[in-house]
Design an enzyme around this catalytic site. Structure first.
Site, short mmCIF file in Angstrom:
data_model
loop_
_atom_site.label_atom_id
_atom_site.label_comp_id
_atom_site.label_asym_id
_atom_site.label_seq_id
_atom_site.Cartn_x
_atom_site.Cartn_y
_atom_site.Cartn_z
N LYS A 6 89.64 22.99 86.83
CA LYS A 6 90.59 22.09 87.47
C LYS A 6 91.80 21.80 86.57
CE LYS A 6 87.09 19.94 90.39
NZ LYS A 6 86.08 20.97 90.09
N LEU A 40 76.06 23.49 89.31
CA LEU A 40 75.07 23.14 90.32
C LEU A 40 74.11 22.08 89.80
CD1 LEU A 40 74.12 26.66 91.69
CD2 LEU A 40 75.29 24.87 92.95
N GLY A 41 73.95 21.02 90.57
CA GLY A 41 72.97 20.01 90.25
C GLY A 41 73.43 18.97 89.25
N ARG A 97 90.40 15.38 100.05
CA ARG A 97 90.54 14.10 99.37
C ARG A 97 91.68 14.14 98.35
NH1 ARG A 97 84.48 13.31 97.32
NH2 ARG A 97 84.97 15.40 96.56
#
Length: 641
Positions: free
Chosen positions: A408, A447-448, A538
């Protein structure tokens, strides 16, 4: 044991008599007939004593196999050799003692056939008896096993024997044409993977069990892609190493997880390279209670650092990882520190006291929408906190500093992303002049991890839906936590100073497909049992993530899953000036236009930062999605070639 020994005695005696009858064409003449009882007792004694020596009466013959047959051959051969030696000695000292040499050989052959046959006859009787009783029970589901190899056969064997299991195998699927229409454990091989759908429908399959532990994860993922489109539940046998003492452990058969669908092959870590910079060193992990930080601690501990310092702001999470590590690695000295990376004085105290040689900086705010609403906190933690820890690492002469960054940070559209990009620039800047090897490692979603989309989806599915996604075209890169951390540690070993390492995250995953897969893996039908609702992008979110900026080049490293982005040229003086103003603004009491001023300063530091109104941003991202995605794929493909 006594019954079995008596049976063997009868078989051995019969073998000697049959050997004599064949040797003399069923007319045993004198003096051989007078000596026959003594020869029977001698051969029987040698054989039974040898069997006892070879522990033949401690074996469970109901599971007799090739191993037991080899034991019978070895024990009977030893007995025959002993008999021949005794026969030779007796012949020297006892007049009239005559035993034809062929008797020992024929008696050996008949004994092997008789004893071995008795054992396997018992197993055949037992197997046929139990097979006659083994019928599918009401609690069992008809199961299709994918993979008719060694693992699949063992699984089928164990499932057929265990009536308490909830699975009952009825057929195999295997791509090997040589196995087509053959039977394994009495179950037919009905075809290759192209026959999965047909087999599920025709055989009324309730569960598909994937038993291909030696297959690459990429191939397993392809099979799972087919299986998940059927109505059957899916389970998987993860690794052939999970077999215990030659039998399948049924507890290792588990539900398919999302990470299985990614098709990731295991990460190969250069253990020697990692050990060279971690072993016998004081290692500091910031954010040690978080998903990445705690996994860093777990994977660093086996390399036996001289001291492992767990630094975090949340006392409960630090307490939990401390308890876990003390149980798993009792010999690794641990120090737990509750501190905030925003507190420069506290960081100075920690570095001055412990003098860490290796620093993994995982402390950060990472939740995109939350940081959009709290930009000052994002600056304090992600920018000021990184500068505090990095400058302390330089001042106290650490050998390595590894920043955990994010995809990001590339062409950021969020406060979280742009603050991570500024953190990268701080690290790169220090790497230009410091003897400490400063590097950043950039990767995608994990993940997780806490706050990630998977736990959210699971909670929504458990509540009966709906599952909410922000946009039907949104895509993300995903890695597992252990996979990402292994590559982070490996990247530290490759560090020369100032690099931004980029991890190979495989193919991007469409969030809509991810949601559908999770619903199916939970036993529901998407849009039928569980609705999927799009809520809109968002604040600060992208439709897709990128791995490098337009200005960064990418080159390969010694590791096939790690690439390095070429450092960008920027003014250190200008960066220091902007960072100081950012921190001053973020630490001021709430004032008018503070958030706007923070965004303006972030834009000065990172000109590619986009913070246009969200309604304009969404349409632009949709238009650019395919172009950007193609450029990233071409860049990575070129390097891999």
């Amino acid at each position: 044991m006594l019954v079995l020994a008596i049976l063997d005695g009868v078989i051995i005696a019969s073998a000697v008599v049959l050997a004599y009858l064949l040797r003399f064409d069923f007319q045993i003449v004198s003096p051989y007939v007078e000596l026959l009882p003594y020869i029977i007792w001698l051969y029987m004694g040698c054989t039974l004593l040898t069997y006892r020596f070879w522990n033949m009466y401690r074996r469970v013959w109901q599971y007799a196999s090739l191993r037991e047959l080899m034991a019978i051959l070895k024990a009977t051969t030893t007995a025959a050799v002993v008999f021949v030696l005794l026969d030779f000695i007796i012949d020297l000292f006892v007049p009239g003692y005559i035993v034809p040499r062929s008797i020992a050989m024929m008696a050996w052959a008949f004994t092997v056939l008789g004893v071995g046959g008795s054992r396997f006859a018992w197993r055949m009787f037992r197997d046929s008896y139990f097979e006659a009783r083994l019928k599918i029970q009401p609690h069992q589901q008809r199961t299709l096993i994918i993979g008719a190899g060694y693992a699949g056969a063992l699984v089928a064997k164990e499932l057929l024997r265990k009536q308490e299991s909830d699975l009952y195998p009825v057929a195999f699927i295997d791509d090997d044409a040589m196995k087509l229409r053959r039977e394994i454990m009495g179950l037919p091989v009905v075809g290759g993977r192209d026959k999965i759908h047909e087999a599920v429908e025709d055989l009324h399959i309730g569960t598909i069990l994937v038993a291909m532990p030696s297959m690459s994860k990429a191939e397993v993922a392809k099979v799972l892609d087919i299986c998940k489109t059927t109505r059957a539940n899916i389970r998987i046998l993860p690794a052939v190493s999970d077999f215990v003492t030659g039998k399948v452990s049924m507890g290792k058969i588990r539900e398919v997880r999302v990470e299985d669908l990614l098709g990731r092959d295991p990460v190969n870590v250069d253990l020697e390279g990692v050990a060279n910079y971690v072993s016998d060193q004081v290692v500091l992990v910031t954010g040690a209670g978080g998903s990445i930080g705690s996994e860093l601690c777990r994977q660093i501990s086996p390399f036996r650092p001289s001291r492992l310092i767990l630094l975090g702001h949340g006392e409960n999470s630090i307490y939990e990882i401390e308890l876990e590590l003390r149980g798993l690695f009792p010999d690794v000295p641990l120090e737990t520190i509750i501190a905030d990376v925003q507190d420069r004085n506290r960081m100075e105290e920690v570095f001055d006291h412990y003098r860490p040689a290796v620093v993994f900086h995982a402390a950060a705010h990472k939740h995109v929408p939350l940081m959009e609403r709290n930009p000052a906190e994002a600056v304090r933690n992600n920018v000021q906190g990184t500068r505090n820890v990095a400058e302390c690492a330089h001042r106290y002469h650490a050998s390595h500093f590894v920043l955990i960054s994010s995809d990001k940070a590339v062409n950021p559209t969020s406060v979280m992303g742009v603050t991570k990009r500024v953190a990268e620039m701080i690290v790169q800047g220090l790497g230009r002049t410091s003897k400490t090897k400063f590097v950043a490692v950039r990767f995608g979603n994990v993940l997780g991890s806490r706050g990630s989309v998977i736990p959210v989806f699971k909670r929504q599915i458990a509540a009966g839906g709906p599952v909410t996604i922000t946009h039907p075209d949104m895509v993300r890169y995903f890695m597992t936590i252990p996979e990402a951390v292994q590559l982070v540690i490996q990247a530290g070993a490759l560090a020369q100073g100032g690099e931004i390492f980029i991890l190979d995250m495989g193919e991007p995953v469409k969030i809509m497909n991810l949601a559908r897969d999770l619903i199916r893996l939970s036993g529901f039908d998407p849009d039928k049992d569980i609705r999927i609702v799009c809520t809109g992008i968002r604040p600060g979110e992208k439709l897709f993530e990128e791995i490098l900026t337009n200005e960064e080049g990418i080159t390969a490293t010694m590791h096939n899953r790690i690439f390095v982005g070429q450092p960008l040229d920027f003014s250190l003086d200008e960066l220091h000036r902007i960072v100081q103003r950012l921190e001053m603004t973020a630490n001021q009491p709430e004032i008018a236009r503070r958030e706007l001023r923070i965004r303006e300063l972030l834009l000065q530091a990172v000109p590619t930062y986009q913070w246009a109104p969200e309604e304009n941003k969404a349409s632009a991202q949709v238009a650019a999605l395919e172009i950007k995605k193609s450029l990233n794929e071409v860049a990575v493909a070129a390097i891999k070639e």
